[in-house]
Design an enzyme around this catalytic site. Structure first.
Site, PDB file in Angstrom:
ATOM      1  N   LYS A  53       0.843  -1.201   0.000  1.00  0.00           N
ATOM      2  CA  LYS A  53       0.000   0.000   0.000  1.00  0.00           C
ATOM      3  C   LYS A  53       0.878   1.252   0.000  1.00  0.00           C
ATOM      4  CE  LYS A  53      -3.894  -2.417   2.040  1.00  0.00           C
ATOM      5  NZ  LYS A  53      -4.595  -2.892   3.231  1.00  0.00           N
ATOM      6  N   GLN A  97      -5.124  -1.624   9.395  1.00  0.00           N
ATOM      7  CA  GLN A  97      -5.116  -2.950   8.776  1.00  0.00           C
ATOM      8  C   GLN A  97      -5.834  -3.980   9.655  1.00  0.00           C
ATOM      9  OE1 GLN A  97      -3.992  -3.601   5.690  1.00  0.00           O
ATOM     10  NE2 GLN A  97      -4.466  -5.762   5.834  1.00  0.00           N
ATOM     11  N   ASP A 120     -11.341   2.967   3.978  1.00  0.00           N
ATOM     12  CA  ASP A 120     -11.769   1.573   3.945  1.00  0.00           C
ATOM     13  C   ASP A 120     -13.290   1.438   3.908  1.00  0.00           C
ATOM     14  OD1 ASP A 120      -9.979  -0.572   3.844  1.00  0.00           O
ATOM     15  OD2 ASP A 120      -9.250  -0.168   5.863  1.00  0.00           O
TER      16      ASP A 120
HETATM   17  N1  GUN Z   1      -7.532  -6.832   5.728  1.00  0.00           N
HETATM   18  C1  GUN Z   1      -7.918  -7.561   4.656  1.00  0.00           C
HETATM   19  N2  GUN Z   1      -8.496  -6.755   3.741  1.00  0.00           N
HETATM   20  C2  GUN Z   1      -8.468  -5.509   4.248  1.00  0.00           C
HETATM   21  C3  GUN Z   1      -8.907  -4.241   3.773  1.00  0.00           C
HETATM   22  O1  GUN Z   1      -9.454  -4.101   2.672  1.00  0.00           O
HETATM   23  N3  GUN Z   1      -8.685  -3.195   4.601  1.00  0.00           N
HETATM   24  C4  GUN Z   1      -8.094  -3.320   5.799  1.00  0.00           C
HETATM   25  N4  GUN Z   1      -7.933  -2.233   6.550  1.00  0.00           N
HETATM   26  N5  GUN Z   1      -7.683  -4.468   6.280  1.00  0.00           N
HETATM   27  C5  GUN Z   1      -7.869  -5.559   5.498  1.00  0.00           C
END
Ligand code: GUN
Length: 311
Positions: A53, A97, A120
């Site tokens: 990311k 996350q 998100d």
């Molecule tokens: N863990 C797995 N997929 C995601 C996501 O799309 N966002 C976040 N913050 N954590 C994740």
């Protein structure tokens, strides 16, 4: 006839190019969208996601910050990190996350992020806005799947869409987005009776259960569009031979012997590839779209926050 491949890498590149172009325009006005990524603990998969990311932000000209907190971090400590990020003007997006360690109150944490910075789309306010079909930041994976279907001009309106999995991150928002595009939506889960029979009704089948190769050819109507959201690992030769078509096995067994595992989705390609009309591969399907949409959401949050400030 083998299914056509829905190439997530290509669509993600297309999305990222659009973001990079807009970021360049904003840079001329002295604006640089910023994303803060917060990781708690040392889950190796999460570390890889968070790393990519941040790298993608750099590649597209976005500002980014990474916070790595120890596994024993308390809810209070994490709250104070987020509250600080909420206050800072150069931060447009905040991503915490998932999954978080069990001592942390995840819902409280996701609801502590400023909804305007919630890239998100996990905050209750954004969930509510999505359900009401109002302007919202939408979870990246399902939003990316809609972009993928649109890119390949797959009609959603009037289609029977079956979503297997009811998670807050994928299944539920996916169903909502499909509904708002006028699909007839069914959400399936572990208690669904005759799951293969229900899945066979789908023109568009979304597999988001997190179970290795669970969706076999028996779940798929001839010609259906199959989207595989799964990210699982196959770790034995037997698994690889059962899951993958012959053409792919040599390459997969090589990966397995080199790394001890190979990435596999919720769909079993060996039995699905000749039934589906379209199929997303794993890797190279939905995965790259998630990060591309995170960049798009961060850009959108940056533009929107500035718009709202002007009035
Ligand atoms: N863990 C797995 N997929 C995601 C996501 O799309 N966002 C976040 N913050 N954590 C994740």
């Amino acid at each position: 006839m083998a299914a056509e491949i829905l190439n997530g890498v290509e669509v993600a590149e297309h999305i990222k190019q659009g973001v990079a172009a807009r970021v360049k325009e904003l840079a001329e006005r002295g604006i640089k969208p910023g994303l803060a990524v917060v990781l708690v603990g040392d889950n190796p998969a999460s570390k890889v996601y968070v790393g990519s990311k941040v790298k993608t932000c750099e590649a597209l000209g976005l500002y980014s910050e990474k916070y790595e907190l120890p596994p024993d971090t308390t809810t209070e400590r994490l709250l104070s990190v987020i509250q600080d990020l909420n206050q800072r003007d150069e931060i447009d997006g905040i991503l915490v996350q998932a999954p978080l360690p069990s001592q942390i109150d995840s819902k409280l944490i996701f609801d502590s992020v400023d909804p305007a910075k919630d890239v998100d789309g996990f905050h209750t306010t954004n969930v509510g806005r999505l359900v009401r079909n109002e302007d919202a930041l939408v979870p990246c994976t399902p939003a990316g799947i809609i972009e993928l279907l649109d890119y390949y001009k797959i009609p959603i309106s009037g289609a029977n869409a079956v979503v297997i999995g009811r998670s807050d991150i994928v299944g539920k928002p996916m169903a909502m987005l499909m509904l708002h595009r006028n699909a007839t939506v069914t959400i399936c889960h572990s208690k669904t009776r005759d799951l293969p029979g229900v899945a066979r009704q789908a023109d568009i089948l979304i597999a988001a259960i997190g179970r290795t190769a669970m969706v076999t050819g028996d779940f798929v109507r001839e010609g259906a569009v199959v989207v595989d959201v799964g990210m699982n690992n196959a770790t034995t030769t037997e698994e690889v031979e059962r899951i993958f078509p012959e053409a792919e096995r040599v390459k997969r067994l090589e990966v397995l012997s080199k790394r001890g595992s190979t990435l596999v989705g919720d769909v079993e390609p060996r039995t699905v590839i000749d039934k589906a009309g379209w199929l997303t591969p794993v890797p190279g399907g939905v995965g790259p779209l998630t990060i591309a949409m995170l960049m798009k959401n961060t850009l959108r949050a940056a533009e929107k926050r500035r718009e709202e400030k002007r009035v």
